[in-house]
Design a protein around this motif. Structure first.
Motif, mmCIF file in Angstrom:
data_model
loop_
_atom_site.group_PDB
_atom_site.id
_atom_site.type_symbol
_atom_site.label_atom_id
_atom_site.label_comp_id
_atom_site.label_asym_id
_atom_site.label_seq_id
_atom_site.Cartn_x
_atom_site.Cartn_y
_atom_site.Cartn_z
ATOM 1 N N ALA A 69 0.843 -1.192 0.000
ATOM 2 C CA ALA A 69 0.000 0.000 0.000
ATOM 3 C C ALA A 69 0.878 1.242 0.000
ATOM 4 O O ALA A 69 1.881 1.302 0.716
ATOM 5 C CB ALA A 69 -0.909 -0.003 1.218
ATOM 6 N N VAL A 70 0.527 2.221 -0.814
ATOM 7 C CA VAL A 70 1.284 3.466 -0.861
ATOM 8 C C VAL A 70 1.021 4.267 0.408
ATOM 9 O O VAL A 70 1.922 4.851 0.984
ATOM 10 C CB VAL A 70 0.901 4.287 -2.114
ATOM 11 C CG1 VAL A 70 1.586 5.637 -2.106
ATOM 12 C CG2 VAL A 70 1.239 3.523 -3.374
ATOM 13 N N CYS A 71 -0.220 4.279 0.846
ATOM 14 C CA CYS A 71 -0.603 4.983 2.066
ATOM 15 C C CYS A 71 -1.107 3.956 3.069
ATOM 16 O O CYS A 71 -1.802 3.016 2.716
ATOM 17 C CB CYS A 71 -1.713 5.989 1.786
ATOM 18 S SG CYS A 71 -1.285 7.216 0.548
ATOM 19 N N GLY A 72 -0.771 4.137 4.293
ATOM 20 C CA GLY A 72 -1.286 3.253 5.336
ATOM 21 C C GLY A 72 -0.347 2.094 5.609
ATOM 22 O O GLY A 72 0.672 1.901 4.958
ATOM 23 N N ASN A 73 -0.732 1.336 6.630
ATOM 24 C CA ASN A 73 0.103 0.224 7.082
ATOM 25 C C ASN A 73 -0.547 -1.128 6.834
ATOM 26 O O ASN A 73 -0.201 -2.100 7.474
ATOM 27 C CB ASN A 73 0.408 0.380 8.581
ATOM 28 C CG ASN A 73 1.189 1.643 8.864
ATOM 29 O OD1 ASN A 73 1.963 2.081 8.029
ATOM 30 N ND2 ASN A 73 0.959 2.239 10.019
ATOM 31 N N GLY A 74 -1.519 -1.172 5.941
ATOM 32 C CA GLY A 74 -2.214 -2.427 5.678
ATOM 33 C C GLY A 74 -1.266 -3.486 5.134
ATOM 34 O O GLY A 74 -0.212 -3.174 4.583
ATOM 35 N N PRO A 75 -1.667 -4.732 5.315
ATOM 36 C CA PRO A 75 -0.801 -5.801 4.813
ATOM 37 C C PRO A 75 -0.762 -5.787 3.287
ATOM 38 O O PRO A 75 -1.750 -5.492 2.632
ATOM 39 C CB PRO A 75 -1.469 -7.079 5.325
ATOM 40 C CG PRO A 75 -2.901 -6.699 5.493
ATOM 41 C CD PRO A 75 -2.903 -5.234 5.872
ATOM 42 N N GLY A 76 0.383 -6.072 2.762
ATOM 43 C CA GLY A 76 0.518 -6.166 1.319
ATOM 44 C C GLY A 76 0.124 -7.553 0.838
ATOM 45 O O GLY A 76 -0.364 -8.383 1.612
ATOM 46 N N TYR A 77 0.318 -7.781 -0.390
ATOM 47 C CA TYR A 77 0.058 -9.102 -0.959
ATOM 48 C C TYR A 77 1.040 -9.317 -2.092
ATOM 49 O O TYR A 77 1.868 -8.458 -2.393
ATOM 50 C CB TYR A 77 -1.392 -9.240 -1.424
ATOM 51 C CG TYR A 77 -1.765 -8.397 -2.618
ATOM 52 C CD1 TYR A 77 -1.810 -8.972 -3.894
ATOM 53 C CD2 TYR A 77 -2.093 -7.056 -2.503
ATOM 54 C CE1 TYR A 77 -2.157 -8.214 -4.999
ATOM 55 C CE2 TYR A 77 -2.442 -6.297 -3.597
ATOM 56 C CZ TYR A 77 -2.471 -6.878 -4.847
ATOM 57 O OH TYR A 77 -2.817 -6.133 -5.940
#
Length: 162
Positions: A69-77
């Protein structure tokens, strides 16, 4: 200065006919030796045999690309990408997908991609200590997603993994 006109080969005439047909009804296309449109179609036609060979000989390769994610701390994939290997050289999809789409190979390529991705992820899951493998994505063609047989097979394959 005199210019000699060379007769077109049967293959060139055939390519001109297919070009006219693809342009729509009531069209003609005159053969010119340096016709860029005909040269492009000829290049795509050469891909037909190469794509068939790749499917027959399991010459496609899967690659995983991390997506964050460019913004935020969400998990990537990770996104599964496709390459074609010929004589030890990897060919990117931009080279072969236009021909695959034009000559109706996408459903077969997507089937190969799903089958091999799910097999690889199944192996990864069985080997993982905590039986987690994260999130993965596969890009599928519109032809595949609008093919009811493909969609039924996809649901069946994913269901078997559970």
């Amino acid at each position: 200065m005199a210019t000699a006109l060379l007769p077109a080969t049967p293959a060139a005439i055939s390519r001109a006919c297919y070009t006219a047909k693809e342009a729509g009804r009531n069209r003609i296309h005159c053969y010119q030796p340096n016709d860029h449109l005909l040269l492009e179609r000829h290049g795509e036609l050469q891909w037909v045999q190469r794509l068939q060979n790749a499917l027959d000989n399991d010459a496609f390769r899967l690659y995983a690309q991390p997506i964050s994610a460019v913004c935020g701390n969400g998990p990537g994939y990770r996104e599964i990408l496709l390459r074609l290997e010929e004589n030890g050289i990897l060919i990117t999809p931009g080279s072969f997908l236009p021909a695959a789409e034009r000559y109706h190979f996408m459903v077969r390529i997507d089937r190969w991609m799903v089958r091999n991705t799910l097999a690889w992820l199944g192996d990864r899951y069985r080997c993982a200590e905590n039986h987690t493998i994260g999130h993965w994505g596969i890009n599928l063609s519109g032809d595949s997603l609008s093919d009811s047989d493909f969609c039924q097979e996809l649901v069946q394959q994913v269901t078997r993994l559970k």
